[in-house]
Write a protein that holds these residues in place. Structure first.
Motif, short mmCIF file in Angstrom:
data_model
loop_
_atom_site.label_atom_id
_atom_site.label_comp_id
_atom_site.label_asym_id
_atom_site.label_seq_id
_atom_site.Cartn_x
_atom_site.Cartn_y
_atom_site.Cartn_z
N ASN A 18 0.86 -1.19 0.00
CA ASN A 18 0.00 0.00 0.00
C ASN A 18 0.89 1.23 0.00
N TYR A 19 0.36 2.31 -0.59
CA TYR A 19 1.06 3.58 -0.45
C TYR A 19 0.07 4.73 -0.43
N ASN A 20 0.50 5.83 0.13
CA ASN A 20 -0.22 7.10 0.13
C ASN A 20 0.81 8.17 -0.19
N ALA A 21 0.44 9.12 -1.04
CA ALA A 21 1.33 10.23 -1.36
C ALA A 21 0.47 11.47 -1.52
N LYS A 23 -4.62 19.95 -0.25
CA LYS A 23 -3.94 18.65 -0.30
C LYS A 23 -4.50 17.84 -1.46
N LEU A 24 -3.61 17.36 -2.33
CA LEU A 24 -3.95 16.45 -3.41
C LEU A 24 -3.32 15.12 -3.03
N ALA A 25 -4.14 14.11 -2.77
CA ALA A 25 -3.64 12.85 -2.21
C ALA A 25 -3.98 11.66 -3.10
N ALA A 26 -3.01 10.79 -3.27
CA ALA A 26 -3.18 9.54 -4.02
C ALA A 26 -2.97 8.38 -3.07
N SER A 27 -3.73 7.31 -3.27
CA SER A 27 -3.53 6.11 -2.45
C SER A 27 -3.67 4.87 -3.33
N ARG A 30 -6.58 5.60 -6.02
CA ARG A 30 -7.60 6.62 -5.78
C ARG A 30 -6.94 7.98 -5.61
N LEU A 31 -7.64 9.03 -6.07
CA LEU A 31 -7.14 10.39 -5.98
C LEU A 31 -8.19 11.27 -5.32
N ASP A 32 -7.78 12.04 -4.31
CA ASP A 32 -8.68 12.93 -3.56
C ASP A 32 -8.05 14.32 -3.47
N PHE A 33 -8.91 15.32 -3.26
CA PHE A 33 -8.45 16.70 -3.08
C PHE A 33 -9.23 17.34 -1.95
N GLY A 34 -8.55 18.14 -1.14
CA GLY A 34 -9.21 18.91 -0.10
C GLY A 34 -8.56 20.28 -0.01
N SER A 45 -10.62 10.28 -9.24
CA SER A 45 -10.13 9.34 -10.25
C SER A 45 -11.21 8.35 -10.66
N ASN A 46 -12.39 8.43 -10.04
CA ASN A 46 -13.52 7.54 -10.33
C ASN A 46 -13.13 6.07 -10.18
N THR A 47 -12.42 5.76 -9.13
CA THR A 47 -11.98 4.40 -8.86
C THR A 47 -13.17 3.52 -8.49
N HIS A 48 -13.18 2.31 -8.99
CA HIS A 48 -14.22 1.37 -8.60
C HIS A 48 -13.58 0.15 -7.97
#
Length: 158
Positions: free
Chosen positions: A59-62, A74-78, A102-106, A125-128
């Motif tokens: 697993n990773y988070n960046a 914050k633009l975060a990928a996991s 997955r990609l999120d922004f706050g 990123s519309n991850t399913h």
């Protein structure tokens, strides 16, 4: 508790830095990240050892961050790797959760010490989620689609 004797061991590497050595508004930039590797093992059926259910080996988070003055973002990928999700009667009926990114922004903007405007964009990123019978992607069992969620509003602090 229903696996019997089991073990999990791993390592996590983490890095977090605010680039405050940069000049002016660039000093608000930063980076956060972690990387996790887990080895697990347990008896999932009598005499059969395997990785533990719902334990992703990799697993990773960046995240790229920015905090300067009234602005914070914050633009975060996991990423979560493929893992055994549910144990079946035999290996041919085990269910797997396929790897996903997955990609999120706050972001927030402080109007003053008590009032902030905020925007959160989840799953941009519309991850399913893909669940398969065995690890093979050619045997889909269930696909879950969530689209992106956008939340915005006003936050008041007392």
């Amino acid at each position: 508790s229903n696996v019997g004797s089991a073990k999990a061991q791993g390592v996590e590497l983490s890095y977090d830095q605010q680039f405050d050595f940069l000049p002016g508004v660039l000093s608000g930039a930063g980076f956060e990240g972690n990387l996790t590797y887990v080895q697990s093992r347990g008896e999932i059926r009598p005499g059969e050892h395997h990785t533990l259910p719902q334990t992703s080996p990799f697993n990773y988070n960046a995240a790229l961050t920015y905090a300067y003055g009234p602005v914070s973002m914050k633009l975060a990928a996991s990423y979560v790797s493929t893992n055994l999700w549910a144990v079946g009667g035999d290996a041919s009926t085990d269910l797997y959760s396929q790897g996903r990114y997955r990609l999120d922004f706050g972001g927030t903007y402080a109007l003053n010490d008590h009032i902030q405007l905020y925007l959160d964009a989840k799953n941009i990123s519309n991850t399913h989620l893909d669940f398969t019978q065995t690890k093979d992607k050619n045997f889909p069992v269930q696909n879950e689609f969530y689209d992106a969620d956008y939340l915005f509003g006003l936050r008041v602090k007392y």
